[in-house]
Design an enzyme around this catalytic site. Structure first.
Site, PDB file in Angstrom:
ATOM      1  N   SER A  91       1.673  -9.764  -0.923  1.00  0.00           N
ATOM      2  CA  SER A  91       1.307  -8.343  -0.845  1.00  0.00           C
ATOM      3  C   SER A  91       1.529  -7.729   0.532  1.00  0.00           C
ATOM      4  CB  SER A  91      -0.146  -8.155  -1.276  1.00  0.00           C
ATOM      5  OG  SER A  91      -1.002  -9.012  -0.548  1.00  0.00           O
ATOM      6  N   GLU A 129      -9.748   6.237   3.051  1.00  0.00           N
ATOM      7  CA  GLU A 129     -10.589   5.181   3.605  1.00  0.00           C
ATOM      8  C   GLU A 129      -9.680   4.000   3.889  1.00  0.00           C
ATOM      9  OE1 GLU A 129      -9.964   5.430   0.415  1.00  0.00           O
ATOM     10  OE2 GLU A 129      -9.342   3.355   0.103  1.00  0.00           O
ATOM     11  N   LYS A 143       0.791  -1.228   0.000  1.00  0.00           N
ATOM     12  CA  LYS A 143       0.000   0.000   0.000  1.00  0.00           C
ATOM     13  C   LYS A 143       0.831   1.290   0.000  1.00  0.00           C
ATOM     14  CE  LYS A 143      -4.360  -1.638   0.468  1.00  0.00           C
ATOM     15  NZ  LYS A 143      -4.292  -2.891   1.171  1.00  0.00           N
TER      16      LYS A 143
HETATM   17  C1  LIG Z   1      -5.245  -3.956   0.971  1.00  0.00           C
HETATM   18  C2  LIG Z   1      -4.546  -5.218   0.771  1.00  0.00           C
HETATM   19  C3  LIG Z   1      -4.872  -6.086  -0.298  1.00  0.00           C
HETATM   20  C4  LIG Z   1      -6.018  -5.842  -1.219  1.00  0.00           C
HETATM   21  O1  LIG Z   1      -5.958  -4.692  -1.971  1.00  0.00           O
HETATM   22  P1  LIG Z   1      -5.590  -4.676  -3.517  1.00  0.00           P
HETATM   23  O2  LIG Z   1      -5.894  -3.304  -3.936  1.00  0.00           O
HETATM   24  O3  LIG Z   1      -6.447  -5.706  -4.198  1.00  0.00           O
HETATM   25  O4  LIG Z   1      -4.157  -5.016  -3.619  1.00  0.00           O
HETATM   26  C5  LIG Z   1      -4.100  -7.206  -0.473  1.00  0.00           C
HETATM   27  N1  LIG Z   1      -3.094  -7.509   0.367  1.00  0.00           N
HETATM   28  C6  LIG Z   1      -2.765  -6.725   1.404  1.00  0.00           C
HETATM   29  C7  LIG Z   1      -1.645  -7.121   2.296  1.00  0.00           C
HETATM   30  C8  LIG Z   1      -3.480  -5.560   1.647  1.00  0.00           C
HETATM   31  O5  LIG Z   1      -3.144  -4.781   2.691  1.00  0.00           O
END
Ligand SMILES: *Cc1c(COP(=O)(O)O)cnc(C)c1O
Length: 405
Positions: free
Chosen positions: A385, A118, A96
């Protein structure tokens, strides 16, 4: 439009990704969106902006992130070789911050003094509160009251960083309602305020801009795998909430027809109305929160309630660029259920010493399903992610692991 090379040039100047995307907003939001689009185009082409962004991505956020060969997971599954793109190692623990940093630099250029955002899982709120602290801007984060409970630790982190966290109690009290509140705030305060939207969602220019700030994920991955293996991967897998980590990961590979791209949505308790968040399973095309895309709605067009073990995937609409990739068959979309994600969470923790975010565990669950049937000379890369620290309490409760009373 069916040419793969053309995919790199979407959206068009009106923010359309083929039939998806656009700017479906009340007239009061058109002016701030157009102002943002203009400022973004200028910044995007300004080498000084790119230099400042890249320097901070390196020194403040920790880029480039490693591409890690997941040796023990590969051994256990007995098929393709599995690599992990380690976005979990970034400052604040998820991808993020790539986007939050890019947008706050833009907000400063635009002379804004106040930041709103948000947040669902709280990761985007934490990333935004972090960059707001770094640049000394006032910060207000809207968060569903239910999510505040699920992700209490992230609420504390945001407050420690000096942000104001506002509980949103309307409707399901999750991400969708938090977005509505943030948009309401922006309509009223757009003169002084920039809205840092947290995924590749919403009205133009957000889906394009957020994607661009995350493209670094795929660009690094491409360079790293070519350097290490001297060839492209066979399969990329990422979880898809709004779709920002997935589109950032996929983008550098769109023109490489030999690379399969798979997005994994939150399958919740299975594909039954109200029990999941997999928009491409049982969803339809509609307009929601500024964009035309795949979403979950009932026969009357009312947005369906959603469920996922993972707050970051628990949202009724998917980013419009994914709708286009789905329509063209360039990317495929599958889902993992809550229990499959929980299983994958434990597998990675024990085999690799890495606690993944529950969102990322959905991508891992898919990898666990398909890798055994692939051959040893094939390469699979999953985008990790985020890290699982934020999910420890929730997972402990679900697995009935005692936290000392
Ligand atoms: C917010 C988040 C997501 C989902 O958001 P995307 O916009 O689909 O990437 C996925 N993994 C993590 C660790 C997140 O914090």
């Amino acid at each position: 439009m069916t040419q793969l090379q053309d995919l790199a040039s979407v959206p068009n100047i009106h923010g359309h990704f083929g039939p998806y995307g656009g700017m479906f907003v009340p007239e009061t939001l058109m002016k701030p969106l157009q102002e943002l689009e203009t400022a973004y185009h200028v910044a995007h082409q300004d080498p000084d902006f790119q230099t400042e962004l890249n320097t901070l991505l390196r020194d403040f956020c920790g880029r480039p992130t490693p591409l890690y060969f997941s040796e023990r997971l590969t051994e256990k599954l007995g098929g393709a070789r599995i690599f992990l793109k380690r976005e979990d190692l970034l400052h604040t623990g998820a991808h993020k911050i790539n986007n939050a940093l890019g947008q706050i630099l833009l907000a400063r250029r635009m002379g804004k003094s106040r930041i709103i955002a948000e947040t669902g899982a709280g990761q985007h709120g934490v990333a935004t509160a972090t960059v707001a602290a770094r640049f000394g801007l006032e910060c207000v984060v809207y968060m569903g009251a239910v999510d505040m409970q699920r992700q209490a630790l992230n609420v504390v982190r945001m407050r420690l960083l000096g942000a104001k966290v506002v509980a949103v109690t309307a409707g399901q009290a999750t991400l969708k309602e938090a977005v509505n509140e943030a948009m309401r705030d922006w309509v009223t305060h757009s003169g002084t305020t920039h809205y840092i939207l947290g995924s590749a969602l919403g009205a133009h220019p957000y889906p394009m801009m957020v994607r661009d700030f995350h493209r670094v994920i795929g660009e690094e991955t491409r360079r790293q795998i070519l350097e290490r293996e001297k060839r492209l991967p066979d399969l990329l897998v990422a979880c898809v909430g709004g779709g920002s980590n997935a589109i950032g990961f996929f983008h550098a590979f769109l023109a490489d027809a030999s690379v399969r791209l798979v997005g994994v949505e939150g399958g919740g308790e299975g594909i039954l109305p109200g029990r999941h968040a997999a928009r491409f399973q049982g969803g339809k095309i509609g307009i929601f929160q500024g964009t035309k895309t795949w979403l979950l709605a009932n026969a009357d067009g009312q947005i369906e309630s959603t469920h996922s073990i993972s707050a970051g995937l628990d949202y009724p609409a998917v980013g419009p660029e994914h709708s286009l990739l789905h329509e063209l068959g360039r990317a495929e979309y599958d889902y993992a259920t809550d229990s499959e994600a929980l299983e994958a969470f434990q597998t990675l923790s024990r085999l690799e010493g890495i606690l993944p975010a529950l969102e990322s565990a959905h991508a891992l669950a898919y990898v666990c399903k398909v890798a055994p049937a692939l051959s040893r000379d094939q390469i699979v890369i999953a985008n990790l992610s985020g890290r699982g620290d934020k999910d420890v309490q929730q997972v402990a409760e679900m697995l009935d692991i005692l936290i000392q009373k």
